[in-house]
Motif scaffolding. Sequence first.
Motif, short mmCIF file in Angstrom:
data_model
loop_
_atom_site.label_atom_id
_atom_site.label_comp_id
_atom_site.label_asym_id
_atom_site.label_seq_id
_atom_site.Cartn_x
_atom_site.Cartn_y
_atom_site.Cartn_z
N GLU A 1 -16.91 -8.19 2.99
CA GLU A 1 -16.70 -7.58 4.30
C GLU A 1 -15.32 -6.96 4.42
O GLU A 1 -14.35 -7.41 3.79
N PHE A 2 -15.26 -5.95 5.25
CA PHE A 2 -14.01 -5.23 5.51
C PHE A 2 -13.02 -6.12 6.25
O PHE A 2 -13.40 -6.88 7.16
N GLN B 1 -8.21 -15.88 -4.55
CA GLN B 1 -8.85 -16.88 -3.69
C GLN B 1 -7.89 -17.34 -2.60
O GLN B 1 -6.75 -17.71 -2.88
N VAL B 2 -8.39 -17.35 -1.38
CA VAL B 2 -7.67 -17.94 -0.25
C VAL B 2 -8.54 -19.05 0.31
O VAL B 2 -9.70 -18.82 0.67
N ALA C 1 -12.03 -17.24 1.58
CA ALA C 1 -12.80 -16.21 0.86
C ALA C 1 -11.99 -15.75 -0.34
O ALA C 1 -10.81 -16.07 -0.46
N VAL C 2 -12.64 -14.96 -1.18
CA VAL C 2 -11.91 -14.21 -2.19
C VAL C 2 -11.53 -12.87 -1.55
O VAL C 2 -12.39 -12.19 -0.98
N MET D 1 -5.79 2.74 1.40
CA MET D 1 -6.06 1.50 0.69
C MET D 1 -6.54 0.46 1.70
O MET D 1 -6.34 0.62 2.90
N GLY D 2 -7.19 -0.57 1.18
CA GLY D 2 -7.74 -1.54 2.09
C GLY D 2 -7.86 -2.92 1.48
O GLY D 2 -7.60 -3.12 0.29
N TRP D 3 -8.23 -3.85 2.34
CA TRP D 3 -8.51 -5.23 1.92
C TRP D 3 -9.91 -5.61 2.40
O TRP D 3 -10.30 -5.30 3.53
N PHE D 4 -10.63 -6.27 1.54
CA PHE D 4 -11.94 -6.83 1.85
C PHE D 4 -11.92 -8.31 1.48
O PHE D 4 -11.00 -8.77 0.78
N ARG D 5 -12.93 -9.03 1.90
CA ARG D 5 -13.05 -10.43 1.51
C ARG D 5 -14.52 -10.81 1.36
O ARG D 5 -15.39 -10.18 1.97
#
Length: 128
Positions: free
Chosen positions: A46-47, A123-124, A92-93, A34-38
């Motif tokens: 982007e990764f 949203q951050v 970013a989101v 699993m991962g997070w992008f923004r």
Amino acid sequence: QVQLVESGGGLVQAGGSLRLSCAASGRTFSNVPMGWFRQAPGKEREFVATISPSGGITYYANSVKGRFTISRDNAKNTVSLQMSSLKLEDTAVYYCAARSMTPYILAYLRERKDYDYWGQGTQVTVSS
């Protein structure tokens, strides 16, 4: 129906911390990365970080290394992103993502096409 739901976003001052969570449902993700992008306004998604199924191996984008920590709780089918020392450019989101059960090399899972399931984003916003 597979769903990834992010939470924990908000407004934070530069230098502050925030913890994002992603709850998965519809299938178990304990055996896939699993991962997070923004994605910032006007920019490509982007990764940010990725984590192995066991949680024992993680990779980060250079821009967040040392400030962000990705973790997962397979019993709860969740993945989290602890963000510290936040900068204005972290605004970013943020999206949670999961990969299907296919062959992969974790260190290479850094593009949108490498993941099959996505959340709706949270949203951050980092303020000065």
